[in-house]
Design a protein around this motif. Sequence first.
Motif, mmCIF file in Angstrom:
data_model
loop_
_atom_site.group_PDB
_atom_site.id
_atom_site.type_symbol
_atom_site.label_atom_id
_atom_site.label_comp_id
_atom_site.label_asym_id
_atom_site.label_seq_id
_atom_site.Cartn_x
_atom_site.Cartn_y
_atom_site.Cartn_z
ATOM 1 N N LEU A 243 1.320 7.336 -6.559
ATOM 2 C CA LEU A 243 0.382 8.455 -6.703
ATOM 3 C C LEU A 243 1.095 9.786 -6.505
ATOM 4 C CD1 LEU A 243 -2.635 6.906 -4.880
ATOM 5 C CD2 LEU A 243 -2.635 7.712 -7.193
ATOM 6 N N ASN A 244 2.069 9.816 -5.570
ATOM 7 C CA ASN A 244 2.797 11.048 -5.327
ATOM 8 C C ASN A 244 3.664 11.459 -6.499
ATOM 9 O OD1 ASN A 244 3.425 12.905 -2.998
ATOM 10 N ND2 ASN A 244 2.488 11.120 -2.076
ATOM 11 N N GLU B 289 1.067 4.491 -2.625
ATOM 12 C CA GLU B 289 1.111 5.909 -2.245
ATOM 13 C C GLU B 289 2.262 6.628 -2.947
ATOM 14 O OE1 GLU B 289 -1.059 7.572 -0.277
ATOM 15 O OE2 GLU B 289 -2.120 5.723 -0.647
ATOM 16 N N LEU B 290 3.428 5.962 -2.996
ATOM 17 C CA LEU B 290 4.580 6.568 -3.676
ATOM 18 C C LEU B 290 4.272 6.821 -5.147
ATOM 19 C CD1 LEU B 290 7.786 4.768 -2.430
ATOM 20 C CD2 LEU B 290 7.275 7.170 -2.340
ATOM 21 N N ALA C 196 -6.421 9.361 -3.355
ATOM 22 C CA ALA C 196 -5.453 8.565 -2.600
ATOM 23 C C ALA C 196 -5.923 8.380 -1.165
ATOM 24 C CB ALA C 196 -4.088 9.237 -2.642
ATOM 25 N N LEU D 118 0.833 -1.209 0.000
ATOM 26 C CA LEU D 118 0.000 0.000 0.000
ATOM 27 C C LEU D 118 0.866 1.258 0.000
ATOM 28 C CD1 LEU D 118 -2.874 -0.880 2.423
ATOM 29 C CD2 LEU D 118 -3.014 -0.392 0.026
ATOM 30 N N MET D 119 1.981 1.215 0.746
ATOM 31 C CA MET D 119 2.871 2.374 0.746
ATOM 32 C C MET D 119 3.493 2.595 -0.627
ATOM 33 S SD MET D 119 4.784 2.109 4.361
ATOM 34 C CE MET D 119 3.855 1.846 5.848
#
Lengths: 165, 100
Positions: B39-40, B36-37, B69, B32-33
Amino acid sequence: MEKFFFLIFAVVAVISALAVISFRNPVHSALALIACLLQVAGIFILLRSPFLAVVQVFIYLGAVMVLFLFVVMILDIKKAQMEAFAPANKWLMCVITSLIAVEFLVVIMGGSLSGFPLRGGGKETTIQAIGHALFTEYLLPFELVSILLLVAMVGAIVMAKKRWD
Amino acid sequence: MVPVSWYIGLGAILFMIGVSGVVLRKNIIIMLMGIELMLNSVNINLVAFSYYLNDIRGQIFAVFTITIAAAEVAVALGILISLVRNRGVFDVDKIDTMKG
């Protein structure tokens, strides 16, 4: 000077992103991800977008990462800690993803993007302009996103509920 | 003046690090992290082009991306909590109930 700050932010962001995917303990990964997202907020400030930098800090660092840490905290992470980073059969995937990254870099740095001009830009975006665009031109997506947030909230509560009555 | 290709390159590197996090790790929280990376890194691209073209739409889209997100993380962590509560596994290879 701007290049200096960009290099600082970029190098720290890449190092902490590598730390995110290589730490064994999910709590350490979450802390490294917080560091990485802070660097991205700094890059938003370099791009003269203070509103997005503030939103990044509020939502990502304030809400999302705290949610991650809460979930890691209430779950039992002892079993999850046992996992090694990259067993022998995964080196192929490491090589493939690095090759794709190198290919991206070659295409981006060598392509026509390297001479991309600053077209009347370079000005700082005001929050007033963003609010005006959000509430006039992008009113429908704005409302749809609020409905999506409501649905996500209901879904998260329903799925995390302990038992059905 | 930083060239725009540097920002796009940084976005590409962060995206590939996120992809390798999703592909290489078996721990579902780390996956999941990685998402997130990814999407960033997309946000970095959007804001960089918004700045260089002096067009505010890139930032509007970045705001929407951040919203999506946040919603995605809330739902994913809800699924994760119920999964761990019912099955007690973090390893994605062991979650194969719906496999045909």
